[in-house]
Design a protein around this motif. Structure first.
Motif, short mmCIF file in Angstrom:
data_model
loop_
_atom_site.label_atom_id
_atom_site.label_comp_id
_atom_site.label_asym_id
_atom_site.label_seq_id
_atom_site.Cartn_x
_atom_site.Cartn_y
_atom_site.Cartn_z
N THR A 134 21.23 -14.66 32.84
CA THR A 134 20.53 -16.34 33.10
C THR A 134 21.75 -17.15 33.15
O THR A 134 21.49 -18.33 32.97
CB THR A 134 19.69 -16.67 31.58
N THR A 174 20.82 -19.76 35.54
CA THR A 174 19.69 -20.83 35.49
C THR A 174 19.81 -21.87 34.51
O THR A 174 20.72 -21.71 33.50
CB THR A 174 18.58 -19.53 34.53
N THR A 227 11.37 -21.28 35.88
CA THR A 227 12.99 -21.53 35.68
C THR A 227 13.35 -22.67 36.68
O THR A 227 12.87 -22.98 37.66
CB THR A 227 13.84 -20.21 36.12
N ASN A 242 14.70 -22.24 31.47
CA ASN A 242 13.58 -21.22 31.64
C ASN A 242 12.60 -21.35 30.51
O ASN A 242 12.89 -22.10 29.47
CB ASN A 242 14.39 -19.82 31.52
#
Length: 134
Positions: A4, A7, A126, A10
């Motif tokens: 992640t 990201t 996300t 999320n």
């Protein structure tokens, strides 16, 4: 295990309010993390505010970033000045789909992409930086 690191934020969808599809039919999606104010619960897509591993927004959302809505990608065109902080604090943001003429509220973002579908329970949401792959 999926990484992640790229990201920005999320979450996992827990439920959708009875009026969420009607909102989406007009090009608007309201995201809100638990707990949801009662007055908004019927129109929201309710999520767990941090996905499988809590991940606060690493930086402000920016035009060009991507909303990945259950596997469908949307490009962020505009970001209201309070959108990132509301997302981090409440899991709340209003998303306008393919509405370039819509006035932008401070807690909203505008995105462009395919017609949106209502995400089901367990769907992953996300916000990601733009892909560097051409």
């Amino acid at each position: 295990m999926a990484t992640t690191s790229s990201t920005l934020w999320n979450a996992v969808v827990l439920r959708t309010g009875k009026g969420a599809q009607g909102m989406l039919d007009t090009g608007v999606m309201v995201l809100f993390g638990e707990p949801v104010p009662e007055a908004l619960s019927d129109i929201c897509i309710v999520h767990n505010r941090g996905g499988r591993s809590p991940l606060a927004s690493q930086r402000n959302l920016l035009p060009g970033d991507v909303l990945n809505l259950a596997g469908t990608r949307y490009t962020i065109d505009e970001v209201g000045e309070a959108a990132t902080s509301n997302l981090a604090d409440l899991g709340h943001v209003v998303v306008y789909f393919n509405s370039p003429d819509q006035s932008l509220l401070t807690g909203a973002i505008k995105v462009s992409g395919p017609p949106p579908q209502l995400p089901g329970q367990g769907a992953i949401l996300t916000f990601e930086p733009p892909s560097n792959k051409g």
